[in-house]
Design an enzyme around this catalytic site. Sequence first.
Site, PDB file in Angstrom:
ATOM      1  N   ARG A   1      11.267  -2.310  -8.692  1.00 52.21           N
ATOM      2  CA  ARG A   1       9.867  -2.269  -9.099  1.00 52.21           C
ATOM      3  C   ARG A   1       9.791  -1.932 -10.579  1.00 52.21           C
ATOM      4  O   ARG A   1      10.740  -1.420 -11.167  1.00 52.21           O
ATOM      5  CB  ARG A   1       9.101  -1.205  -8.286  1.00 52.21           C
ATOM      6  CG  ARG A   1       9.142  -1.403  -6.789  1.00 52.21           C
ATOM      7  CD  ARG A   1       8.428  -2.658  -6.322  1.00 52.21           C
ATOM      8  NE  ARG A   1       7.006  -2.623  -6.593  1.00 52.21           N
ATOM      9  CZ  ARG A   1       6.125  -2.013  -5.813  1.00 52.21           C
ATOM     10  NH1 ARG A   1       6.519  -1.398  -4.715  1.00 52.21           N
ATOM     11  NH2 ARG A   1       4.839  -2.039  -6.108  1.00 52.21           N
TER      12      ARG A   1
ATOM     13  N   PRO B   1       0.816  -1.209   0.000  1.00 55.12           N
ATOM     14  CA  PRO B   1       0.000   0.000   0.000  1.00 55.12           C
ATOM     15  C   PRO B   1       0.855   1.267   0.000  1.00 55.12           C
ATOM     16  O   PRO B   1       1.926   1.307   0.606  1.00 55.12           O
ATOM     17  CB  PRO B   1      -0.795  -0.113   1.307  1.00 55.12           C
ATOM     18  CG  PRO B   1      -0.772  -1.564   1.641  1.00 55.12           C
ATOM     19  CD  PRO B   1       0.535  -2.075   1.145  1.00 55.12           C
ATOM     20  N   GLU B   2       0.367   2.289  -0.704  1.00 55.44           N
ATOM     21  CA  GLU B   2       1.064   3.570  -0.696  1.00 55.44           C
ATOM     22  C   GLU B   2       0.581   4.396   0.486  1.00 55.44           C
ATOM     23  O   GLU B   2      -0.369   4.040   1.190  1.00 55.44           O
ATOM     24  CB  GLU B   2       0.847   4.283  -2.030  1.00 55.44           C
ATOM     25  CG  GLU B   2       1.254   3.394  -3.190  1.00 55.44           C
ATOM     26  CD  GLU B   2       1.827   4.120  -4.386  1.00 55.44           C
ATOM     27  OE1 GLU B   2       2.159   5.307  -4.281  1.00 55.44           O
ATOM     28  OE2 GLU B   2       1.959   3.477  -5.442  1.00 55.44           O
TER      29      GLU B   2
ATOM     30  N   LYS C   1       4.564   4.729   5.184  1.00 58.10           N
ATOM     31  CA  LYS C   1       3.851   3.456   5.181  1.00 58.10           C
ATOM     32  C   LYS C   1       3.768   2.833   6.571  1.00 58.10           C
ATOM     33  O   LYS C   1       3.453   1.650   6.712  1.00 58.10           O
ATOM     34  CB  LYS C   1       4.513   2.510   4.186  1.00 58.10           C
ATOM     35  CG  LYS C   1       4.509   3.092   2.767  1.00 58.10           C
ATOM     36  CD  LYS C   1       5.182   2.210   1.754  1.00 58.10           C
ATOM     37  CE  LYS C   1       5.174   2.878   0.376  1.00 58.10           C
ATOM     38  NZ  LYS C   1       5.752   2.016  -0.677  1.00 58.10           N
TER      39      LYS C   1
END
Length: 269
Positions: A258, A2-3, A52
């Site tokens: 990523r 999750p961001e 986060k």
Amino acid sequence: MPEGHTIHRLAEDYLARFGGRKAHVTSPQGKFTDAGALLDGTELTTAEAHGKHLFLRFESEDWTHIHLGLFGKVTFGGAPAPPPTETVRLRLTNDTAYVDLRGPTTCTLITDTEKQAIHARLGPDPLREDAEPAQAYARISRSRTTIAALLMDQKVIAGVGNVYRAEVLFRHGIDPYRPGKDITRSEWDAMWADLVALMREGVRTNRIDTVRPEHEPEAMGRPPRQDDHGGEVYVYRRANLPCHICGGEIRTAGLAARNLFWCPACQKT
């Protein structure tokens, strides 16, 4: 993973359902049992996020530190709560709601000093009122690392993940491979302001939308995006598709562990 907007939204949701009310705290999985016993029957007084990381404070001097990591999930529901599964690390219940935490990388009780140490190693968070964007730029402006990699470095800026990184670079026409030292202060200030606005909207809607009104499906006469991620975006997970602006092909490549997405034609600077 999750961001940051998701974690800030979780902080709001925890407070809305449990703030100022005594909670029954359990750990069906057993990994938070001792800490849960200390918190059981106390009120949730504070919930906050930095990047986060989620911090919950009950009626004690310590904090419950949660980091969802890649697999953590939080599920809210109404009372009565269903029987918990053995995968629930932390459950809170009261007479109107329950919340289950499963699979987090971190769920532990920490002191205030330990909490401050976590804040100290994180970069500024666009969603926090105490954020100092100049602190991030000081590191960016001295670095030969690509701006795309720097945006994913939580020590530089906290809360930005793969989606916001790709989208903010596109929105400002910046080549993701430019070294941080070549990003001007005015460019950084514009990106920061954009991240603040985009991520605040993400907290409000609980999804990521980054396209400007003139590029929304209705305005362009195109079908809405069909993706499990949801939200209208310019480049994220749109590899090999045409750019909404120039019609060129969206590219993808690995960067900072990523997949990076960008439009070579629109992001030349």
